[in-house]
Scaffold this active site. Sequence first.
Site, PDB file in Angstrom:
ATOM      1  N   VAL A 166     -13.318  -4.272   2.562  1.00 28.65           N
ATOM      2  CA  VAL A 166     -12.665  -2.963   2.579  1.00 28.65           C
ATOM      3  C   VAL A 166     -11.712  -2.932   3.769  1.00 28.65           C
ATOM      4  CG1 VAL A 166     -13.013  -0.464   2.824  1.00 28.65           C
ATOM      5  CG2 VAL A 166     -14.667  -1.834   1.513  1.00 28.65           C
ATOM      6  N   THR A 181       0.849  -1.195   0.000  1.00 31.59           N
ATOM      7  CA  THR A 181       0.000   0.000   0.000  1.00 31.59           C
ATOM      8  C   THR A 181       0.884   1.244   0.000  1.00 31.59           C
ATOM      9  OG1 THR A 181      -1.845  -1.044   1.091  1.00 31.59           O
ATOM     10  CG2 THR A 181      -1.558   1.292   1.556  1.00 31.59           C
ATOM     11  N   GLY A 235      -5.121  -4.582   7.538  1.00 34.64           N
ATOM     12  CA  GLY A 235      -6.154  -3.571   7.739  1.00 34.64           C
ATOM     13  C   GLY A 235      -7.172  -3.845   8.828  1.00 34.64           C
ATOM     14  N   THR A 271      -0.146   1.395   6.857  1.00 37.52           N
ATOM     15  CA  THR A 271      -0.123   0.232   5.978  1.00 37.52           C
ATOM     16  C   THR A 271       0.022  -1.026   6.829  1.00 37.52           C
ATOM     17  OG1 THR A 271       1.060  -0.921   4.205  1.00 37.52           O
ATOM     18  CG2 THR A 271       2.385   0.510   5.625  1.00 37.52           C
TER      19      THR A 271
END
Length: 328
Positions: free
Chosen positions: A222, A193, A247, A244
């Site tokens: 997500v 990311t 998540g 990063t």
Amino acid sequence: MNRLSLLIGALLMSAPATAQTQPDWTLVIHGGAGVLERDKMTPEREAAARKGLDAALEAGSKVLAGGGSALDAVEAAVKVLEDDPHFNAGRGAVFTYEGTNELDAAIMDGADRKAGAVAGVTRTKNPIALARKVMEDSPHVMLAGKGADVFSAEKGLEQVGPEWFATDERRQQLEKMKAQKTSWFDVDMKYGTVGAVARDKAGNVAAATSTGGVTGKRWGRVGDSPLIGAGTYADNRACAVSATGAGEFFIREGVAHEICARIRFKGESLQAAADTVMAETRALGGTGGVIVTGPTGEMAWSFNTPGMYRGKVSAGSAKTVAIYGDEQ
Ligand code: ASP
């Protein structure tokens, strides 16, 4: 002159130097954290990553040195990394379980805490530009999926076909994951990311993050990157953060906002706040890292993985690019 007056003289002389330690502007970037170790990296990959990070620092610092805003700088830096296939954002994004690329991005302005974010977009060449459009040209903070794609086309942002994002290396990572029946967090752990945080000459901070998410993600998953307060946050009263890593854990910790809150309410240094929050995230099971800058001009990064693609630059100092944990 006695020793005391010599000492006082020396202290007075050092005062202007202390005042100068607040640079006019700052920029910190990342290109993902993970198991980045020298014996796992080819010289070509390492050189390409360093080149990409350097180019992103160059793009962002040009904006800041010219008196541009932190917001423009973080967008410019992130766009460079989105266009670079070596990072997991824009071109080179990881694949979903179904073999598509679904992109997430967020941007936030610390001056007024306006924010824009998109999740699961599939057509916009630079998702960070779309996040900014949501912030500036819609009454909303976050758009997801088909609607976000429609908004992007309506606003005239550059549209590309799925082949733009897809790279062989990322496809192989998906195939490997499926063959080994591992979870998405096990695939190489090189997340990739990208993100940027900046402080401009006016003293405003901003943050931006962009990602393809994690390899093999399903069911419209997500991550933290586009979630304001989790993977991205900016507040002139505290700091700007881009994260990063895994998540799900960053969302549960509320990493980016938590760092800002510690600075704002506890008066912690950026480094102390970042280190504490990353340790708490690790205790939940989450690996990854963050970059932070603040209105004071302080810059920090913190990660609990062996490495993180990262770089920083500020007015009057040279660019620094690093990958491994033992680099400065
Ligand atoms: N944080 C991102 C996500 O969970 C992945 C990454 O940082 O590479 O979607």
